[in-house]
Design an enzyme around this catalytic site. Structure first.
Site, PDB file in Angstrom:
ATOM      1  N   LEU A  43      -6.201  -4.387   7.511  1.00 51.87           N
ATOM      2  CA  LEU A  43      -6.432  -3.118   6.824  1.00 51.87           C
ATOM      3  C   LEU A  43      -5.097  -2.393   6.727  1.00 51.87           C
ATOM      4  O   LEU A  43      -4.335  -2.346   7.701  1.00 51.87           O
ATOM      5  CB  LEU A  43      -7.425  -2.247   7.597  1.00 51.87           C
ATOM      6  CG  LEU A  43      -8.917  -2.527   7.405  1.00 51.87           C
ATOM      7  CD1 LEU A  43      -9.732  -1.695   8.382  1.00 51.87           C
ATOM      8  CD2 LEU A  43      -9.347  -2.231   5.972  1.00 51.87           C
ATOM      9  N   ASP A  44      -4.802  -1.823   5.550  1.00 56.30           N
ATOM     10  CA  ASP A  44      -3.556  -1.069   5.398  1.00 56.30           C
ATOM     11  C   ASP A  44      -3.508   0.079   6.398  1.00 56.30           C
ATOM     12  O   ASP A  44      -4.541   0.556   6.883  1.00 56.30           O
ATOM     13  CB  ASP A  44      -3.446  -0.518   3.973  1.00 56.30           C
ATOM     14  CG  ASP A  44      -3.250  -1.623   2.940  1.00 56.30           C
ATOM     15  OD1 ASP A  44      -2.555  -2.604   3.255  1.00 56.30           O
ATOM     16  OD2 ASP A  44      -3.810  -1.498   1.826  1.00 56.30           O
ATOM     17  N   SER A  45      -2.300   0.546   6.678  1.00 54.38           N
ATOM     18  CA  SER A  45      -2.135   1.588   7.694  1.00 54.38           C
ATOM     19  C   SER A  45      -2.877   2.874   7.336  1.00 54.38           C
ATOM     20  O   SER A  45      -3.370   3.576   8.218  1.00 54.38           O
ATOM     21  CB  SER A  45      -0.649   1.878   7.914  1.00 54.38           C
ATOM     22  OG  SER A  45      -0.039   2.269   6.699  1.00 54.38           O
ATOM     23  N   ALA A  47      -5.681   3.011   5.795  1.00 56.48           N
ATOM     24  CA  ALA A  47      -7.117   2.726   5.734  1.00 56.48           C
ATOM     25  C   ALA A  47      -7.744   2.774   7.118  1.00 56.48           C
ATOM     26  O   ALA A  47      -7.070   2.777   8.150  1.00 56.48           O
ATOM     27  CB  ALA A  47      -7.348   1.365   5.093  1.00 56.48           C
TER      28      ALA A  47
END
Length: 640
Positions: A43-45, A47
């Protein structure tokens, strides 16, 4: 952190925004006490949401879980684009704010098989290097399109542009395949509307059959709405530089100091990979037959006759995996994955060796309170009994049998280092030492023992508080006690109160009847009295074994007492805390650690001899040389 200790299991974890997926793993590593963990999808930072984390030998399953369908909720900001397509990027474009109807019109065209170009700022590798790393250094990056699949794309909410905010917002729910970038999907939807966009917030709500609401630390996430998304966007835009530095620092982070409640939450969500869980993941589950264990571990050719079909999902199950079988050992522990080839032949995917036979584990109460109890045992739940267990007589044996009868549960005995009676002025000594009591549990097949020191603090604990600690610290599912059981400060919790508590808290309470001998209840006090009177036949009937005096660590010296040329009397100044018979000479069997030609069934050496008791000390008649230092115990034989 113990790098050698790697509990194998599945963990659902709720990642918070502002931290990388990799850094999130440190909390799990800290809680589980291992560094062998891996997540099944980044998961992107910016998110938040569900990370499915595998630990120990189950890290082999990462590629199998990664392919699951994923569900996201996304707040899309239309009318403002950033270089990263998320709230942490620099604004690179502005445009008009599309209406709800415009967005709803184009959404159907973004379902099904799509050719998607990943964002430049992504983990995709180009020429062997991460695209995002190249982009941040100013290098031009050409991203190749790839096919993804969007199963559904639904608008849940919409907010139109206003005088105070020229952008419009949509809350979307997307169900998609592995490799789908929601940031890129938002970009493409905006382009279809003739404008630009970026994600204000993103939450992953499911990975295959795993749901966010079942994850550890999910309470740390708030509501996910357009309002919360706008706040997240503003936070990242306002604190972009600081958050970037924090994220960079997180990548170098190698330890955490999470609050204890976070550690407890993570540990309580650890799950073993059982046939039920494997079936939930879409695997057919087969059990390896005992007679083929060696063939399987040695990599011999596989055949269906080596396995018994256990369970598995129906073929129309959405996550059904027709190409792989999850294999389990007869004790239901995970054994690996085998593959079904096109010609229906079986081949090895990977093999997880069985755990080596373990000795009984011994914990102090402080260690258990400090969360040292293994998480894989917490995941299974425990069957326990609590008591002083001074001597493990026939009544105690029924309690231990009741503990061991807890099917599928980890068995444990909680005992006090010293008997309650040891604080009395007329106390005559213990029936058994702590070492003997632990050995007894090991011989019975108990998995663990918890040794409790009866401190002032512990003595003031209410019984209900103690039981709640057992539920929390040991995940107690089954408690086995005698009908006269009481615990807590001044015996505050009796059996009737315990029954009510078991119903309220959902654990099984097993009440065991007393065992009688000669019309009276068997107790440690009766056994002590019988030992003092040298009634060893009665003692043996109540203990179900001879009375054994523990001589471990004694320093023996040759006595001046008259002896023969082949044997000498050895006496010791050491003293056990055990009860001894009255002064006199007794026939005994000395159990030696090694070196004798006579062996008993347990593999220890035995020697029939005479023991003299005088003034609380013992002397033994032993061979003149090399024997005394090997004396482990002295068993008193009933008189014929």
């Amino acid at each position: 952190m113990n790098k050698k200790y790697s509990p194998s299991g599945v963990m659902l974890y709720a990642k918070t925004p502002g931290i990388t997926s990799f850094s999130s793993l440190w909390s799990i590593k800290h809680a589980l006490g291992t560094d062998k963990v891996g997540h099944t999808g980044t998961l992107d930072s910016f998110a938040e949401g569900l990370l499915v984390v595998l630990s120990g030998s189950l890290t082999h399953l990462v590629p199998h879980i990664t392919g699951f369908t994923k569900t996201y909720r996304a707040v899309v900001c239309f009318g403002r684009g950033t270089d990263t397509l998320d709230p942490g990027g620099a604004v690179t474009a502005t445009g008009r704010a599309p209406s709800k109807e415009e967005i709803e019109t184009v959404l159907p065209s973004f379902t099904g098989a799509l050719l998607q170009t990943p964002p430049v700022y992504s983990a995709v590798h180009v020429g062997g290097k991460r695209a995002s790393d190249m982009a941040r250094t100013g290098k031009a990056v050409t991203m190749e399109s790839r096919q993804v699949f969007v199963y559904s794309n639904t608008m849940l909410d919409y907010r139109a542009a206003s005088d105070s905010d020229p952008c419009s917002y949509a809350l979307l729910e997307i169900v998609c395949s592995k490799g789908t970038y929601i940031r890129a999907l938002a970009r493409d939807i905006a382009q279809a509307c003739g404008t630009c966009a970026h994600l204000s917030a993103l939450r992953r709500t499911s990975v295959g059959p795993f749901k966010l609401e079942d994850a550890a630390c999910v309470s740390m996430l708030g509501e996910f709405t357009i309002d919360s998304g706008i706040k997240n966007d503003m936070r990242f835009q306002k604190e972009r530089d600081r958050l970037s530095e924090k994220i960079a620092a997180d990548k170098k982070k190698n330890r955490v100091t999470d609050p204890q409640e976070v550690v407890d939450d993570i540990r309580s969500h650890f799950r073993m990979f059982t046939p039920e869980l494997a079936s939930l993941c879409g695997f057919r589950c087969d059990t390896l037959k005992e007679e083929f264990l060696r063939s399987y571990l040695n990599g011999r050719p596989l055949s269906s006759r080596m396995f018994t079909k256990d369970q598995g999902p129906e073929k129309d199950y959405i996550f059904y995996n027709p190409d792989e079988i999850s294999v389990f050992y007869p004790d239901r522990s995970f054994a690996g994955i085998i593959k079904i080839n096109e010609d229906y032949r079986l081949s090895y995917g990977f093999v997880v060796p069985p755990e080596k036979e373990k000795k009984i584990s011994v914990f102090s109460w402080d260690e258990v309170s400090g969360r040292a109890f293994p998480v894989e045992w917490l995941a299974k739940g425990t069957s326990v009994s609590v008591g002083s267990f001074d001597g493990f007589h026939s009544g105690h044996a029924k309690l231990v049998d009741g503990v061991l009868a807890g099917s599928g549960l980890v068995s444990g005995i909680l005992m006090f280092r010293k008997s309650f009676r040891s604080f009395d002025s007329d106390y005559q000594g213990d029936v058994s030492t702590l070492r003997q009591r632990i050995d007894y549990c090991a011989q019975k097949g108990v998995d663990f023992v918890v040794v409790i020191d009866f401190s002032d603090e512990f003595s003031r604990m209410e019984g209900s508080v103690f039981v709640r600690k057992l539920l929390s610290l040991l995940n107690m599912k089954r408690l086995v006690e005698g009908k006269d059981f009481r615990c807590g400060y001044k015996g505050s919790l009796d059996m009737e109160s315990l029954r009510k508590m078991s119903v309220e808290s959902g654990f099984e309470l097993v009440c065991v009847d007393n065992v009688d001998f000669n019309g009276e209840r068997v107790s440690s006090s009766r056994i002590r009295d019988s030992v003092k009177k040298a009634c060893f036949a009665d003692v043996q009937k109540m203990l179900l074994r001879p009375f054994s005096y523990d001589c471990s660590g004694f320093d023996w010296k040759i006595s001046k007492k008259k002896s023969s040329s082949d044997f000498s009397w050895f006496e010791t100044e050491s003293s056990s805390e055990q009860v001894l018979p009255s002064d006199g000479d007794y026939n005994v069997v000395a159990v030696l650690s090694d070196g004798s030609s006579e062996k008993d069934p347990s593999g220890l050496n035995t020697l029939h001899t005479v023991c003299s008791v005088s003034g609380g000390r013992i002397s033994l008649l032993l061979p003149a040389a090399g024997t005394s230092e090997r004396v482990r115990t002295v068993n008193f034989i009933p008189a014929v």
